[in-house]
Design an enzyme around this catalytic site. Sequence first.
Site, PDB file in Angstrom:
ATOM      1  N   GLY A  30       0.852  -1.187  -0.063  1.00 14.75           N
ATOM      2  CA  GLY A  30       0.015  -0.117   0.047  1.00 14.75           C
ATOM      3  C   GLY A  30       1.007   1.139  -0.109  1.00 14.75           C
ATOM      4  N   GLY A  32      -0.020   5.776   0.112  1.00 12.90           N
ATOM      5  CA  GLY A  32      -1.010   6.863   0.237  1.00 12.90           C
ATOM      6  C   GLY A  32      -0.235   8.114   0.743  1.00 12.90           C
ATOM      7  N   GLY A  35       1.597   7.490   3.883  1.00 16.73           N
ATOM      8  CA  GLY A  35       2.867   6.543   4.131  1.00 16.73           C
ATOM      9  C   GLY A  35       2.819   5.250   3.475  1.00 16.73           C
ATOM     10  N   GLU A  36       3.499   4.508   3.770  1.00 19.54           N
ATOM     11  CA  GLU A  36       3.719   2.962   2.957  1.00 19.54           C
ATOM     12  C   GLU A  36       3.238   1.928   3.905  1.00 19.54           C
ATOM     13  OE1 GLU A  36       7.669   3.326   0.015  1.00 19.54           O
ATOM     14  OE2 GLU A  36       8.044   3.684   2.380  1.00 19.54           O
ATOM     15  N   ASP A 153     -13.179   8.081   6.220  1.00 21.25           N
ATOM     16  CA  ASP A 153     -12.571   7.636   5.146  1.00 21.25           C
ATOM     17  C   ASP A 153     -13.331   6.478   4.760  1.00 21.25           C
ATOM     18  OD1 ASP A 153     -11.015   8.142   2.943  1.00 21.25           O
ATOM     19  OD2 ASP A 153      -9.069   7.814   3.874  1.00 21.25           O
TER      20      ASP A 153
END
Length: 371
Positions: A30, A32, A35-36, A153
């Site tokens: 992932g 975004g 971060g990772e 979200d």
Amino acid sequence: MSSHAKLMEELEFPYCENASEKYEKLTKIGQGTFGEVFKARDRKTKRIVAMKKVLMENEKEGFPITALREIRILQLLNHENVVKLIEICRSRAGPYNRFKSTFYLIFEFCEHDLAGLLSNANVKFTLGDIKRVMQQLLNGLYFIHTNKILHRDMKAANVLITKNGVLKLADFGLARAYSSLNQKGGPPRYTNRVVTLWYRPPELLLGERSYGPSIDVWGAGCIMAEMWTRSPIMQGNTEQHQITLISQLCGSICPEVWPDCDKLDLYDKLEVPKGMKRKVKERLKPYVKDQFALDLLDKMLQIDPSKRVDCDTALNHDFFWEDPSPSDLSIMLSRHNQSMFEYLAPPRRRGHVPQPQQARPPTDQHFERVF
């Protein structure tokens, strides 16, 4: 090396394990603004986990407040349908990370996210499967809302599913506690710059700052429709475009439908389309053949947040209680031994706008349709 950097390098975190000593990173799953995220293995127990890197680059004042909020909320929430935070680890400060310790949130590992599953044409959800996904999604939301937490979200990429078919709400980076009153006894005021645009409800788009759980229900309704369309149903490029798409699907946003909506900050600043008829059922019918599903979608995608169904009422809807019953997702998922994440999938295309009279495409082909 500055004295501050030297101090950072010498800091000890006795209750915070060294990430690289304890875990071996296997693959990135992932990426975004947060971060990772990596799939990793515990070197001792061989347990597979997800490691979410806490972005520290822009921090002048120590540990990021958003990460602190996420950690605090996840520590409070213990539920089968909410992702579990196992621990927090750090890496030692050194020249490779500008003498700043890197922190990682360590989560239980889930094999898939819903966006990854939906973007794969070979993954077929039956009506029973969709019921089980939505039942678990609403269960997770009901639990966090009962605990006075808003997710803020909701989107398919933030819905994780284990290979055993257990759904977990994830990414609480924008979540916060809410109450119906502020300290002075008036309505609370939160930021409306939350929720990914395609899943953002009309009240946030129009500048509402006193909102509640119904913002997450709107996102859940968008996700539910996506279970059939296989692609986000309202893909706006801007706030203005998103309001137009919502009006085309849900009808005009006006005081007759939603009292006092014209008093919201941005009602006069955005162009709110007039004279649009509500077409939720009509436009979704080519995909969603089940009348109970259409009815629940209609109730989740209400323009007026006070008329939007809450999670408890949604879970009691006939959709979940009429045949077929919700299925065990692990049976369908057992046919797929590859992990599916949005990050690893090809970008989801914008399709063309389906006309209401169009027949549903044959189920053996992958179709991307956007309203």
